[in-house]
Design a protein around this motif. Structure first.
Motif, PDB file in Angstrom:
ATOM      1  N   ARG A 176       0.834  -1.196   0.000  1.00 32.47           N
ATOM      2  CA  ARG A 176       0.000   0.000   0.000  1.00 32.47           C
ATOM      3  C   ARG A 176       0.873   1.252   0.000  1.00 32.47           C
ATOM      4  O   ARG A 176       2.019   1.230   0.450  1.00 32.47           O
ATOM      5  CB  ARG A 176      -0.911   0.036   1.225  1.00 32.47           C
ATOM      6  CG  ARG A 176      -1.903  -1.121   1.316  1.00 32.47           C
ATOM      7  CD  ARG A 176      -2.947  -0.848   2.409  1.00 32.47           C
ATOM      8  NE  ARG A 176      -2.313  -0.541   3.700  1.00 32.47           N
ATOM      9  CZ  ARG A 176      -2.959  -0.017   4.740  1.00 32.47           C
ATOM     10  NH1 ARG A 176      -4.256   0.268   4.641  1.00 32.47           N
ATOM     11  NH2 ARG A 176      -2.328   0.212   5.892  1.00 32.47           N
ATOM     12  N   VAL A 177       0.324   2.333  -0.530  1.00 31.79           N
ATOM     13  CA  VAL A 177       0.974   3.645  -0.467  1.00 31.79           C
ATOM     14  C   VAL A 177      -0.067   4.659  -0.008  1.00 31.79           C
ATOM     15  O   VAL A 177      -1.283   4.448  -0.175  1.00 31.79           O
ATOM     16  CB  VAL A 177       1.566   4.065  -1.828  1.00 31.79           C
ATOM     17  CG1 VAL A 177       2.718   3.161  -2.242  1.00 31.79           C
ATOM     18  CG2 VAL A 177       0.487   4.089  -2.911  1.00 31.79           C
ATOM     19  N   LEU A 178       0.442   5.748   0.540  1.00 30.20           N
ATOM     20  CA  LEU A 178      -0.438   6.809   1.026  1.00 30.20           C
ATOM     21  C   LEU A 178      -0.523   7.909  -0.032  1.00 30.20           C
ATOM     22  O   LEU A 178       0.491   8.510  -0.394  1.00 30.20           O
ATOM     23  CB  LEU A 178       0.105   7.383   2.337  1.00 30.20           C
ATOM     24  CG  LEU A 178      -0.760   8.424   3.044  1.00 30.20           C
ATOM     25  CD1 LEU A 178      -2.080   7.802   3.498  1.00 30.20           C
ATOM     26  CD2 LEU A 178      -0.005   9.031   4.228  1.00 30.20           C
ATOM     27  N   ILE A 179      -1.711   8.152  -0.554  1.00 31.90           N
ATOM     28  CA  ILE A 179      -1.935   9.222  -1.523  1.00 31.90           C
ATOM     29  C   ILE A 179      -2.893  10.220  -0.898  1.00 31.90           C
ATOM     30  O   ILE A 179      -4.048   9.884  -0.582  1.00 31.90           O
ATOM     31  CB  ILE A 179      -2.517   8.678  -2.843  1.00 31.90           C
ATOM     32  CG1 ILE A 179      -1.579   7.623  -3.451  1.00 31.90           C
ATOM     33  CG2 ILE A 179      -2.731   9.811  -3.835  1.00 31.90           C
ATOM     34  CD1 ILE A 179      -2.090   7.035  -4.745  1.00 31.90           C
ATOM     35  N   GLY A 180      -2.389  11.449  -0.742  1.00 33.50           N
ATOM     36  CA  GLY A 180      -3.188  12.430  -0.004  1.00 33.50           C
ATOM     37  C   GLY A 180      -3.348  11.958   1.432  1.00 33.50           C
ATOM     38  O   GLY A 180      -2.377  11.760   2.142  1.00 33.50           O
ATOM     39  N   LYS A 181      -4.558  11.722   1.855  1.00 31.11           N
ATOM     40  CA  LYS A 181      -4.815  11.221   3.204  1.00 31.11           C
ATOM     41  C   LYS A 181      -5.437   9.826   3.173  1.00 31.11           C
ATOM     42  O   LYS A 181      -5.981   9.363   4.182  1.00 31.11           O
ATOM     43  CB  LYS A 181      -5.750  12.190   3.946  1.00 31.11           C
ATOM     44  CG  LYS A 181      -5.156  13.581   4.139  1.00 31.11           C
ATOM     45  CD  LYS A 181      -6.127  14.492   4.885  1.00 31.11           C
ATOM     46  CE  LYS A 181      -5.529  15.876   5.082  1.00 31.11           C
ATOM     47  NZ  LYS A 181      -6.455  16.779   5.820  1.00 31.11           N
ATOM     48  N   ARG A 182      -5.307   9.154   2.027  1.00 26.45           N
ATOM     49  CA  ARG A 182      -5.980   7.866   1.863  1.00 26.45           C
ATOM     50  C   ARG A 182      -4.973   6.788   1.458  1.00 26.45           C
ATOM     51  O   ARG A 182      -4.068   7.029   0.670  1.00 26.45           O
ATOM     52  CB  ARG A 182      -7.055   7.987   0.794  1.00 26.45           C
ATOM     53  CG  ARG A 182      -7.839   6.722   0.540  1.00 26.45           C
ATOM     54  CD  ARG A 182      -9.184   6.817   1.166  1.00 26.45           C
ATOM     55  NE  ARG A 182      -9.918   5.555   1.088  1.00 26.45           N
ATOM     56  CZ  ARG A 182     -11.153   5.401   1.487  1.00 26.45           C
ATOM     57  NH1 ARG A 182     -11.806   6.448   1.991  1.00 26.45           N
ATOM     58  NH2 ARG A 182     -11.765   4.248   1.424  1.00 26.45           N
ATOM     59  N   TRP A 183      -5.137   5.597   2.028  1.00 31.02           N
ATOM     60  CA  TRP A 183      -4.297   4.469   1.654  1.00 31.02           C
ATOM     61  C   TRP A 183      -4.840   3.836   0.379  1.00 31.02           C
ATOM     62  O   TRP A 183      -6.042   3.571   0.259  1.00 31.02           O
ATOM     63  CB  TRP A 183      -4.252   3.420   2.767  1.00 31.02           C
ATOM     64  CG  TRP A 183      -3.480   3.868   3.980  1.00 31.02           C
ATOM     65  CD1 TRP A 183      -3.994   4.354   5.133  1.00 31.02           C
ATOM     66  CD2 TRP A 183      -2.068   3.859   4.127  1.00 31.02           C
ATOM     67  NE1 TRP A 183      -2.991   4.667   6.013  1.00 31.02           N
ATOM     68  CE2 TRP A 183      -1.790   4.367   5.418  1.00 31.02           C
ATOM     69  CE3 TRP A 183      -1.001   3.482   3.319  1.00 31.02           C
ATOM     70  CZ2 TRP A 183      -0.495   4.499   5.912  1.00 31.02           C
ATOM     71  CZ3 TRP A 183       0.297   3.611   3.800  1.00 31.02           C
ATOM     72  CH2 TRP A 183       0.539   4.118   5.069  1.00 31.02           C
ATOM     73  N   PHE A 184      -3.928   3.572  -0.560  1.00 24.78           N
ATOM     74  CA  PHE A 184      -4.282   2.923  -1.822  1.00 24.78           C
ATOM     75  C   PHE A 184      -3.486   1.621  -1.953  1.00 24.78           C
ATOM     76  O   PHE A 184      -2.286   1.575  -1.655  1.00 24.78           O
ATOM     77  CB  PHE A 184      -3.955   3.822  -3.019  1.00 24.78           C
ATOM     78  CG  PHE A 184      -4.986   4.889  -3.276  1.00 24.78           C
ATOM     79  CD1 PHE A 184      -5.801   4.837  -4.393  1.00 24.78           C
ATOM     80  CD2 PHE A 184      -5.132   5.965  -2.396  1.00 24.78           C
ATOM     81  CE1 PHE A 184      -6.748   5.820  -4.636  1.00 24.78           C
ATOM     82  CE2 PHE A 184      -6.063   6.952  -2.638  1.00 24.78           C
ATOM     83  CZ  PHE A 184      -6.893   6.883  -3.754  1.00 24.78           C
ATOM     84  N   THR A 185      -4.149   0.600  -2.412  1.00 23.48           N
ATOM     85  CA  THR A 185      -3.498  -0.685  -2.648  1.00 23.48           C
ATOM     86  C   THR A 185      -2.807  -0.665  -4.012  1.00 23.48           C
ATOM     87  O   THR A 185      -3.417  -0.301  -5.028  1.00 23.48           O
ATOM     88  CB  THR A 185      -4.515  -1.839  -2.617  1.00 23.48           C
ATOM     89  OG1 THR A 185      -5.147  -1.869  -1.338  1.00 23.48           O
ATOM     90  CG2 THR A 185      -3.830  -3.176  -2.871  1.00 23.48           C
ATOM     91  N   VAL A 186      -1.516  -1.037  -4.040  1.00 26.58           N
ATOM     92  CA  VAL A 186      -0.760  -1.096  -5.295  1.00 26.58           C
ATOM     93  C   VAL A 186      -1.104  -2.407  -5.996  1.00 26.58           C
ATOM     94  O   VAL A 186      -0.800  -3.489  -5.499  1.00 26.58           O
ATOM     95  CB  VAL A 186       0.756  -1.003  -5.048  1.00 26.58           C
ATOM     96  CG1 VAL A 186       1.512  -1.076  -6.377  1.00 26.58           C
ATOM     97  CG2 VAL A 186       1.092   0.293  -4.319  1.00 26.58           C
ATOM     98  N   VAL A 187      -1.763  -2.305  -7.151  1.00 23.35           N
ATOM     99  CA  VAL A 187      -2.171  -3.516  -7.877  1.00 23.35           C
ATOM    100  C   VAL A 187      -1.246  -3.839  -9.041  1.00 23.35           C
ATOM    101  O   VAL A 187      -1.317  -4.945  -9.598  1.00 23.35           O
ATOM    102  CB  VAL A 187      -3.620  -3.374  -8.394  1.00 23.35           C
ATOM    103  CG1 VAL A 187      -4.589  -3.255  -7.225  1.00 23.35           C
ATOM    104  CG2 VAL A 187      -3.753  -2.175  -9.345  1.00 23.35           C
ATOM    105  N   GLY A 188      -0.389  -2.898  -9.423  1.00 26.15           N
ATOM    106  CA  GLY A 188       0.495  -3.171 -10.551  1.00 26.15           C
ATOM    107  C   GLY A 188       1.612  -2.158 -10.665  1.00 26.15           C
ATOM    108  O   GLY A 188       1.550  -1.056 -10.103  1.00 26.15           O
ATOM    109  N   VAL A 189       2.656  -2.558 -11.398  1.00 24.85           N
ATOM    110  CA  VAL A 189       3.791  -1.676 -11.710  1.00 24.85           C
ATOM    111  C   VAL A 189       4.059  -1.776 -13.202  1.00 24.85           C
ATOM    112  O   VAL A 189       4.148  -2.877 -13.758  1.00 24.85           O
ATOM    113  CB  VAL A 189       5.057  -2.076 -10.918  1.00 24.85           C
ATOM    114  CG1 VAL A 189       6.253  -1.218 -11.358  1.00 24.85           C
ATOM    115  CG2 VAL A 189       4.822  -1.932  -9.421  1.00 24.85           C
TER     116      VAL A 189
END
Length: 396
Positions: A176-189
């Protein structure tokens, strides 16, 4: 009586005498020639391999990608594309596909919530259409791309450089990474995207997800279009007015493959400079051969005098030393061609390019060494042939 004629084999044997008796000196002289030829062959080979790699990339990605982005207003401020821009562009007849990204303002990406706010790593956040990856020809390094399900939830795909800066390699469900104030799940690179380098340092969120969780305003900041190859110039000429009919001057239209072609042209100019340096190195090597041959004549006056007294003509003495100079240069030229080809092969394999070593560069390099060797050995050969037998023997 006519003097005996030397066969080609005899010329090679007498010409190789100096090389066999003084191998270290011969090696060092040939090395100077080899460095110059290796530099020239290597530069030409690497440049040709780079061009072949670029051509292969363009063949795979296509040259029919055009991009539309907002320019500046008359007041110098950043312009905005209309919300209808994508739909309007898709109506152009030869356009086969349209996709877009939209920059999310005031959103930074952090590996965790303990990273200082100022350390953003220069990563931009974009809302992305689901067909973006196909439009720009970007491959997946790990994980999966956004789809109808993940695109509406807090899920993100990272560009290649963005993932490296965040220390994310292989994707797993807990990344996961933090974008703004929300956690986002990394689904791909993503893999590196040559035609859309802005995606390499980006965090890509679904269009609906960016609207719901990051306050995205819905305006595209870059529109990507694929058109029929034969109609690309015509489409390019009308894209600006179609995307923003009211303010066509506030639209920038570009063809990403042109930037790669410009890099190729710049590389060719740089290649010319390096070839000049290789030529200087070759000239220095020729001077070294000339110096070696002059010293060889001075050291071998006794041999010259003995051969003259036994019936060798001036022409045969001249041929002997000229052949020695040519052999010395040929050894250096062949060694340099092999070395330059090896360097080209190694570098091309490392970069993932096709290995291309032009035959004309190898043949021209070896031919240049023979010309330089002939010129460098001409004066010492003539000087050796002019030594009188009694004078040469008396010097011992």
């Amino acid at each position: 009586m006519k003097p005996a004629r030397l066969s080609a084999g005899d010329v090679l044997k007498v010409g190789a005498v100096g090389l066999r008796t003084r191998p270290l000196r011969a090696f060092l002289s040939a090395l100077g020639i080899a460095i110059g030829i290796a530099a020239m062959v290597g530069v030409v080979g690497i440049s040709s391999s780079s061009r072949a790699g670029l051509d292969r990339t363009l063949d795979a990605l296509g040259t029919n990608l055009l991009t539309v982005s907002p320019g500046n207003t008359m007041m110098g401020k950043q312009a905005t594309l209309p919300l209808t821009a994508e739909r309007m562009v898709s109506r152009i007849g030869p356009v086969e596909s349209v996709s877009a990204i939209g920059e999310v303002a005031d959103a930074n990406v952090y590996r965790n919530d303990r990273i200082p706010k100022a350390e953003t790593n220069g990563i931009s956040v974009f809302a992305a259409r689901e067909d973006l990856r196909t439009a720009v020809g970007a491959g997946l390094r790990s994980g999966s791309w956004l789809n109808g399900a993940t695109g509406r939830y807090p899920a993100v795909v990272l560009g290649s450089d963005a993932a490296d800066r965040l220390g994310i390699g292989k994707v797993d469900p807990d990344t996961r990474v933090l974008i703004g104030k929300r956690w986002f799940t990394v689904v791909g690179v993503l893999e590196e995207s040559p035609l859309a380098p802005e995606l390499d340092v980006a965090a890509l969120v679904g269009w609906k997800g960016a609207t719901s969780y990051l306050g995205f305003d819905g305006h595209a900041t870059t529109i990507y279009t694929r058109s029929k190859e034969s109609a690309v110039p015509q489409v390019q000429s009308v894209l600006g007015a179609t995307a923003n009919p009211e303010q066509p001057d506030e639209v920038n239209v570009s063809r990403p493959s042109d930037a790669l072609t410009a890099q190729k042209a710049a590389g060719e100019a740089f290649t010319g400079l390096l070839l000049g340096l290789g030529g200087v190195a070759l000239l220095v090597g020729g001077v070294g051969v000339a110096n070696t041959m002059v010293i060889s004549v001075l050291e071998r006056r006794a041999e010259i005098g003995l051969r003259r007294s036994l019936g060798a003509t001036r022409g045969q003495i001249r041929t002997q030393f000229l052949a020695e100079s040519l052999l010395l240069s040929a050894l250096g030229g062949l060694g340099g061609a092999v070395l330059g080809s090896g360097v080209t092969t190694g570098f091309a394999v490392y970069q993932g390019w096709p290995t291309v070593v032009p035959l004309w560069a190898v043949a021209g390099g070896v031919g240049a060494t023979l010309v330089i060797g002939g010129i460098a050995g001409l004066y010492p050969a003539v000087r050796a042939s002019r030594l009188a037998p009694t004078e040469a023997l008396a010097a011992t």
